[in-house]
Write an enzyme that holds these catalytic residues in place. Structure first.
Site, PDB file in Angstrom:
ATOM      1  N   ARG A   1       0.816  -1.224   0.000  1.00  0.00           N
ATOM      2  CA  ARG A   1       0.000   0.000   0.000  1.00  0.00           C
ATOM      3  C   ARG A   1       0.847   1.270   0.000  1.00  0.00           C
ATOM      4  O   ARG A   1       0.463   2.269   0.600  1.00  0.00           O
ATOM      5  CB  ARG A   1      -0.958   0.036   1.196  1.00  0.00           C
ATOM      6  CG  ARG A   1      -1.915  -1.089   1.258  1.00  0.00           C
ATOM      7  CD  ARG A   1      -2.915  -1.118   0.097  1.00  0.00           C
ATOM      8  NE  ARG A   1      -3.704  -2.320   0.209  1.00  0.00           N
ATOM      9  CZ  ARG A   1      -3.363  -3.471  -0.374  1.00  0.00           C
ATOM     10  NH1 ARG A   1      -2.300  -3.549  -1.148  1.00  0.00           N
ATOM     11  NH2 ARG A   1      -4.103  -4.538  -0.219  1.00  0.00           N
TER      12      ARG A   1
ATOM     13  N   SER B   1     -10.460  -0.364   3.905  1.00  0.00           N
ATOM     14  CA  SER B   1      -9.704  -0.713   5.116  1.00  0.00           C
ATOM     15  C   SER B   1      -9.088   0.544   5.724  1.00  0.00           C
ATOM     16  O   SER B   1      -8.425   1.314   5.031  1.00  0.00           O
ATOM     17  CB  SER B   1      -8.576  -1.688   4.784  1.00  0.00           C
ATOM     18  OG  SER B   1      -9.140  -2.888   4.331  1.00  0.00           O
TER      19      SER B   1
ATOM     20  N   GLU C   1      -4.200   3.123   6.988  1.00  0.00           N
ATOM     21  CA  GLU C   1      -4.071   2.958   5.526  1.00  0.00           C
ATOM     22  C   GLU C   1      -4.693   4.169   4.840  1.00  0.00           C
ATOM     23  O   GLU C   1      -4.273   4.584   3.772  1.00  0.00           O
ATOM     24  CB  GLU C   1      -4.786   1.671   5.097  1.00  0.00           C
ATOM     25  CG  GLU C   1      -4.702   1.430   3.601  1.00  0.00           C
ATOM     26  CD  GLU C   1      -5.143   0.026   3.193  1.00  0.00           C
ATOM     27  OE1 GLU C   1      -4.931  -0.943   3.960  1.00  0.00           O
ATOM     28  OE2 GLU C   1      -5.716  -0.108   2.095  1.00  0.00           O
TER      29      GLU C   1
HETATM   30  C1  LIG Z   1     -15.532   0.078  -0.325  1.00  0.00           C
HETATM   31  C2  LIG Z   1     -14.054   0.287  -0.525  1.00  0.00           C
HETATM   32  C3  LIG Z   1     -13.229  -0.810  -0.767  1.00  0.00           C
HETATM   33  C4  LIG Z   1     -11.857  -0.616  -0.955  1.00  0.00           C
HETATM   34  N1  LIG Z   1     -11.086  -1.720  -1.179  1.00  0.00           N
HETATM   35  C5  LIG Z   1      -9.759  -1.565  -1.370  1.00  0.00           C
HETATM   36  C6  LIG Z   1      -8.919  -2.697  -1.626  1.00  0.00           C
HETATM   37  O1  LIG Z   1      -9.380  -3.835  -1.715  1.00  0.00           O
HETATM   38  N2  LIG Z   1      -7.598  -2.477  -1.794  1.00  0.00           N
HETATM   39  C7  LIG Z   1      -7.045  -1.220  -1.736  1.00  0.00           C
HETATM   40  O2  LIG Z   1      -5.832  -1.080  -1.909  1.00  0.00           O
HETATM   41  N3  LIG Z   1      -7.808  -0.147  -1.486  1.00  0.00           N
HETATM   42  C8  LIG Z   1      -9.145  -0.271  -1.303  1.00  0.00           C
HETATM   43  N4  LIG Z   1      -9.925   0.820  -1.050  1.00  0.00           N
HETATM   44  C9  LIG Z   1      -9.281   2.149  -0.902  1.00  0.00           C
HETATM   45  C10 LIG Z   1      -9.227   2.989  -2.195  1.00  0.00           C
HETATM   46  O3  LIG Z   1     -10.294   2.685  -3.066  1.00  0.00           O
HETATM   47  C11 LIG Z   1      -7.909   2.839  -2.934  1.00  0.00           C
HETATM   48  O4  LIG Z   1      -6.825   3.258  -2.136  1.00  0.00           O
HETATM   49  C12 LIG Z   1      -7.923   3.628  -4.248  1.00  0.00           C
HETATM   50  O5  LIG Z   1      -6.851   3.232  -5.036  1.00  0.00           O
HETATM   51  C13 LIG Z   1      -7.854   5.141  -4.037  1.00  0.00           C
HETATM   52  O6  LIG Z   1      -8.158   5.739  -5.276  1.00  0.00           O
HETATM   53  P1  LIG Z   1      -8.814   7.177  -5.394  1.00  0.00           P
HETATM   54  O7  LIG Z   1      -8.808   7.512  -6.825  1.00  0.00           O
HETATM   55  O8  LIG Z   1     -10.134   7.236  -4.722  1.00  0.00           O
HETATM   56  O9  LIG Z   1      -7.750   8.066  -4.622  1.00  0.00           O
HETATM   57  P2  LIG Z   1      -8.023   9.220  -3.578  1.00  0.00           P
HETATM   58  O10 LIG Z   1      -8.614   8.634  -2.346  1.00  0.00           O
HETATM   59  O11 LIG Z   1      -8.738  10.343  -4.220  1.00  0.00           O
HETATM   60  O12 LIG Z   1      -6.519   9.670  -3.279  1.00  0.00           O
HETATM   61  C14 LIG Z   1      -5.650   8.803  -2.588  1.00  0.00           C
HETATM   62  C15 LIG Z   1      -4.207   9.314  -2.777  1.00  0.00           C
HETATM   63  O13 LIG Z   1      -3.847   9.141  -4.144  1.00  0.00           O
HETATM   64  C16 LIG Z   1      -3.438  10.391  -4.692  1.00  0.00           C
HETATM   65  N5  LIG Z   1      -3.873  10.424  -6.092  1.00  0.00           N
HETATM   66  C17 LIG Z   1      -5.123  10.284  -6.587  1.00  0.00           C
HETATM   67  N6  LIG Z   1      -5.103  10.385  -7.939  1.00  0.00           N
HETATM   68  C18 LIG Z   1      -3.813  10.598  -8.280  1.00  0.00           C
HETATM   69  C19 LIG Z   1      -3.140  10.826  -9.508  1.00  0.00           C
HETATM   70  N7  LIG Z   1      -3.775  10.831 -10.688  1.00  0.00           N
HETATM   71  N8  LIG Z   1      -1.788  11.045  -9.488  1.00  0.00           N
HETATM   72  C20 LIG Z   1      -1.103  11.038  -8.321  1.00  0.00           C
HETATM   73  N9  LIG Z   1      -1.675  10.834  -7.127  1.00  0.00           N
HETATM   74  C21 LIG Z   1      -3.013  10.615  -7.101  1.00  0.00           C
HETATM   75  C22 LIG Z   1      -4.153  11.447  -3.851  1.00  0.00           C
HETATM   76  O14 LIG Z   1      -3.483  12.700  -3.911  1.00  0.00           O
HETATM   77  C23 LIG Z   1      -4.052  10.807  -2.485  1.00  0.00           C
HETATM   78  O15 LIG Z   1      -2.764  11.020  -1.950  1.00  0.00           O
HETATM   79  C24 LIG Z   1     -11.304   0.677  -0.880  1.00  0.00           C
HETATM   80  C25 LIG Z   1     -12.139   1.772  -0.638  1.00  0.00           C
HETATM   81  C26 LIG Z   1     -13.495   1.587  -0.469  1.00  0.00           C
HETATM   82  C27 LIG Z   1     -14.385   2.786  -0.226  1.00  0.00           C
END
Ligand SMILES: Cc1cc2nc3c(=O)[nH]c(=O)nc-3n(C[C@H](O)[C@H](O)[C@H](O)COP(=O)(O)OP(=O)(O)OC[C@H]3O[C@@H](n4cnc5c(N)ncnc54)[C@H](O)[C@@H]3O)c2cc1C
Length: 301
Positions: free
Chosen positions: A175, A224, A294
């Site tokens: 992660r 998580s 996380e």
């Molecule tokens: C129901 C649910 C289930 C989930 N299951 C999992 C799982 O199984 N495994 C897992 O790893 N995670 C899981 N997650 C967490 C989450 O979905 C992941 O971490 C996901 O990859 C975050 O993506 P996001 O676009 O929403 O990022 P955001 O939450 O918007 O941002 C997270 C970070 O990424 C950075 N970021 C976003 N876009 C970019 C970009 N284009 N360039 C550079 N940096 C960027 C942001 O600045 C921030 O630091 C889950 C979340 C939920 C709500």
């Protein structure tokens, strides 16, 4: 300075620059005070312009995906949240690879790959983020993660230049991914393998069904909350510490999966943080393990 920046963003992006935006509508937790601005950019040039102007105005900026790993404070974020759209959120096939804009919705990428008969991304079914967010956090599940698939990344660096990095050039851990400071993932090339579309689709359905059985998928959450410590599971430790159902204000430790905190309606960031603190203390007391978040906490608590 920020009045000038506001004018420039309005002039160059129009309705795509939204000011004083409650982050509760831009995050899956449904929590968080206002961001000074949430901008949608549709090209590398627009992204570079926004970053340059924001830096010159002395305000912070950060990439925003679907806000599915963020806890934004009740006081909000005093800068620009940058979201990728248009071409930068599109998907296309490139041989056995999937080219994905950083703003592409991960569930859409999973479905697109399945339709094309490209295997390898099934584990991501049901992760509600973007490809850029998944690369930045090295999202993973079912013994796989983004770093294993990522053949290359196109980054926009803080000074406005782009860099094309091979997957192996960026160290990745559980992660976490070491992207250069203040960089934006414009696109990623994911290495997949050919398979029958029905077989890929079936594995996606199985991954989704597995999630629905074990996670509160219908509730507002950020997935998580804590990382799994080496050799154990955060959810198991939290449950063993008697935290299931523990509630602070509108935030509650899910009765279905102890490593999820759900917003039962009206939760504040303060509620979630207080609950996280309580869970950490109870786990430390019962098992001696210090859980590490996380989710990413943004803005002043
Ligand atoms: C129901 C649910 C289930 C989930 N299951 C999992 C799982 O199984 N495994 C897992 O790893 N995670 C899981 N997650 C967490 C989450 O979905 C992941 O971490 C996901 O990859 C975050 O993506 P996001 O676009 O929403 O990022 P955001 O939450 O918007 O941002 C997270 C970070 O990424 C950075 N970021 C976003 N876009 C970019 C970009 N284009 N360039 C550079 N940096 C960027 C942001 O600045 C921030 O630091 C889950 C979340 C939920 C709500």
């Amino acid at each position: 300075m920020s009045a000038e920046l506001k004018r420039l963003l309005q002039d160059s992006l129009g309705e795509r620059a939204k000011f004083d935006q409650p982050m509760s509508v831009h995050t899956t937790w449904g929590v968080g005070g206002p961001a000074w601005c949430v901008c949608q950019v549709a090209s590398q040039e627009e992204a570079a312009l926004v970053i340059k102007a924001t830096r010159q105005a002395g305000l912070p900026w950060m990439p925003l995906g679907r806000g599915s790993n963020l806890l934004v404070s009740d006081a909000g974020y005093p800068g620009v949240m940058l979201r990728l759209a248009g071409e930068l959120a599109s998907l296309r096939r490139q041989g056995d690879c999937l080219w994905a804009g950083g703003g592409a919705h991960l569930p859409a990428a999973v479905k697109f790959a399945a339709r094309l008969g490209l295997a390898g991304l099934e584990w991501a079914a049901g992760i509600p983020g973007t490809v850029g967010g998944a690369v930045a956090t090295n999202a993973g599940a079912l013994d796989s993660d983004m770093s294993r698939l990522t053949r290359g990344i196109t980054l926009l660096l803080a000074e406005g230049e782009t860099a094309r990095l091979e997957g192996a050039q960026l160290p990745a851990g559980y992660r976490q991914r070491s992207l250069p400071r203040e960089s934006l993932v414009l696109a990623a090339l994911l290495a997949l393998q050919e398979d029958r579309p029905e077989a890929v689709g079936l594995r996606c359905d199985q991954a989704l069904a597995r999630r629905r059985r074990s996670q509160p998928t219908g509730a507002a959450s950020a997935g998580s909350v804590f990382k799994n410590p080496p050799g154990d599971y955060a959810g198991r430790l939290i449950e063993a510490a008697g935290c299931k159902g523990l509630t602070v204000g509108g935030a509650q430790v899910s009765a279905k999966h102890a490593n999820f905190i759900v917003n039962r309606g009206g939760a504040t960031a303060r509620d979630v943080l207080a609950l996280m603190r309580e869970v950490r203390q109870r786990v430390l007391k019962s098992s001696g393990v210090e859980l590490e978040p996380e989710v990413e906490v943004v803005g002043h608590a």
